[in-house]
Enzyme design. Structure first.
Site, short mmCIF file in Angstrom:
data_model
loop_
_atom_site.label_atom_id
_atom_site.label_comp_id
_atom_site.label_asym_id
_atom_site.label_seq_id
_atom_site.Cartn_x
_atom_site.Cartn_y
_atom_site.Cartn_z
N HIS A 160 0.83 -1.22 0.00
CA HIS A 160 0.00 0.00 0.00
C HIS A 160 0.86 1.27 0.00
CE1 HIS A 160 -3.33 -2.72 1.29
NE2 HIS A 160 -2.37 -3.26 2.02
N SER A 281 14.86 21.64 -16.22
CA SER A 281 13.66 22.42 -16.48
C SER A 281 14.06 23.72 -17.14
CB SER A 281 12.95 22.70 -15.15
OG SER A 281 12.21 23.90 -15.24
N LYS A 287 16.13 21.81 -11.12
CA LYS A 287 15.42 20.56 -11.42
C LYS A 287 16.26 19.52 -12.17
CE LYS A 287 11.69 19.48 -10.88
NZ LYS A 287 10.38 19.84 -11.44
N GLU A 294 9.43 8.46 -16.92
CA GLU A 294 8.06 8.94 -17.14
C GLU A 294 7.57 8.59 -18.55
OE1 GLU A 294 7.51 13.12 -15.48
OE2 GLU A 294 9.66 12.82 -15.35
#
Ligand code: ARG
Length: 465
Positions: A160, A281, A287, A294
């Site tokens: 979980h 970024s 970043k 992804e």
């Protein structure tokens, strides 16, 4: 637009094809990827026709030379594909006739585009599948290397997404190794099932020419021939098999991607992904984004979508060939490319990963991940596990109130909750002890994980021969 005299099937027509209909119906922009397989199939067919006395030796020589010269131009990127000839098969046949004259038209004796396309696609997928198998193996080797290199690193195991029990990072990695082994297995089963020749099935019913299907199957290195000519031209279950393999493999990559995205976040800080596989970024200078993870997670949707699309395309089709089936290629080509590239990116990305053992260990020690071990301790002293569970639950509640881990609670305080607890309790709460206690077959204890790694090494060695 092609006048009706020029169209290869134009004889019975009096009117011209509508321009939009022609482009909409053409598949050459997609199926030209099977050009080399189409030529291999044609060469096998032509030599069989000669062996059977259907083509003369000179005819065969000339057809073969024509096909080889076309192959050369295709490989050199010099072949002029034309949507007016609809698909890869008719483009090549038309060009052959242009090069060797009307004799080119004899190649299609005892053959149909229906058995031709089924043959080409099986050959193409067989080739692509073998390359994917190699990439898959590299990912598997990389996972075992990582598991071995980081042996002993303890991290939290989750259910979980809540800290559950501490585990070895290597155990976690070897779980993915096992999944990719099944994918490799699925791939080889898919390829083995697919490797039967539809060639010679004709349009659907076979042919009256005295052909030798076994000869073409042998020449194209198929395992055998597809027995029923209608089955041969109408099913696309081999494409569905392949797409299932692609989808399941992508889902495994996608789950691993999701974990790497979490693990490389500031909150987790378990790993740093290599610069080579991350991006910055355009606005936030600090970043470092896990783009590849992804993107692979994202592309999984498209690959699974292609499986779903073809399932739906096939579901209501009467036997045998229907033009709907032309839709089988775009998705499967895209899926094959995606799986192959994703696997490649994964082997280099995994090899460059930096592991922060300290962060993993700290996270593994927090959140009462040793609570089960305390319950097991009490159960070993004879307390029914259900009651032991309750005792530890009450101890956790005390710790939560006081903001301390279980192992910081003085033994005396523990004994107020259960008299069975003695001073040896601390031994079972230590993180390394917790991990190594789980030494059941396939568990996370170091010796069990080492067994998995050893077996994997053997398996990889056997496969290589
Ligand atoms: N381009 C077609 C396909 O990919 C080839 C088979 C065409 N057969 C036919 N009878 N129209 O499905």
């Amino acid at each position: 637009m092609k006048s009706r005299q020029k169209r290869m099937w134009g004889g019975r027509f009096t009117g011209d094809t509508d321009a939009l209909v022609q482009t909409f119906g053409a598949s050459v922009e997609v199926d030209r990827r099977m050009a080399l397989e189409d030529i291999d199939g044609s060469i096998a067919h032509a030599s069989m026709l000669m062996a059977q006395g259907i083509l003369t030796e000179e005819e065969h020589t000339s057809i073969r030379a024509g096909l080889e010269s076309i192959r050369k131009d295709i490989l050199a990127g010099e072949f002029a594909w034309d949507v007016e000839f609809e698909d890869v098969h008719m483009n090549i046949e038309h060009e052959l006739t242009k090069r060797i004259g009307p004799l080119g038209g004899k190649l299609h004796t005892a053959r149909s585009r229906n058995d031709q396309v089924a043959t080409d696609l099986r050959l193409w997928l067989r080739g692509a599948g073998r390359q994917i198998g190699v990439e898959l193996r590299t990912v598997r080797v990389t996972l075992v290397d990582l598991a071995e290199a980081h042996m002993g690193v303890i991290m939290p195991g989750y259910t979980h997404l809540q800290v559950a029990q501490p585990i070895l990072l290597s155990h976690h990695l070897m779980a993915y190794y096992a999944m990719f082994c099944r994918d490799a297995d699925r791939l080889s089963q898919t390829l083995a099932r697919m490797n039967y020749s539809p060639l010679g099935a004709g349009a659907l019913a076979g042919t009256g020419f005295n052909i030798d299907r076994h000869a073409t199957a042998d020449q194209l290195e198929f395992e055998g021939v597809i027995l029923n000519s209608m089955d041969a031209v109408s099913d696309r279950d081999f494409v569905l098999d392949f797409l299932s393999f692609c989808s399941i493999t992508m889902i495994h990559l996608s789950r691993l991607s999701e974990e790497l995205i979490l693990w490389s976040s500031q909150e987790f800080g378990f790993v740093t992904l290599p610069d080579s596989h991350t991006t910055g970024s355009s606005i936030m200078p600090q970043k470092k984004n896990p783009d590849m993870c992804e993107l692979i997670r994202g592309k999984t949707g498209r690959v699974c979508g292609s499986l779903m699309a073809l399932l739906m395309t096939m579901k209501g089709l009467p036997l045998t060939y229907n033009k709907d089936m032309q839709e089988d290629k775009e998705g499967v080509f895209d899926a094959a490319d995606t799986v192959q590239t994703s696997l490649r990116i994964y082997s280099s990305m995994l090899a460059g990963i930096e592991v922060h053992a300290d962060r993993m260990r700290a996270a593994a020690g927090a959140a009462f991940s040793n609570a089960t071990d305390l319950a097991d301790y009490l159960a070993r002293k004879g307390l029914p596990f259900r009651e032991a569970h309750d005792v530890v639950g009450r101890l956790v509640a005390i710790c939560l109130k006081e903001g301390v881990p279980l192992e910081s609670l003085p033994v005396g305080r523990m004994q107020e909750v259960s008299a069975l607890i003695e001073s040896d309790v601390m031994d079972c709460l230590d993180l390394d002890a917790v991990v190594n206690a789980r030494n059941s077959f396939g568990g996370t204890a170091a010796n069990e994980v080492e067994r998995q790694i050893g077996l994997a090494r053997e398996e990889l060695k056997v496969e290589a021969h």
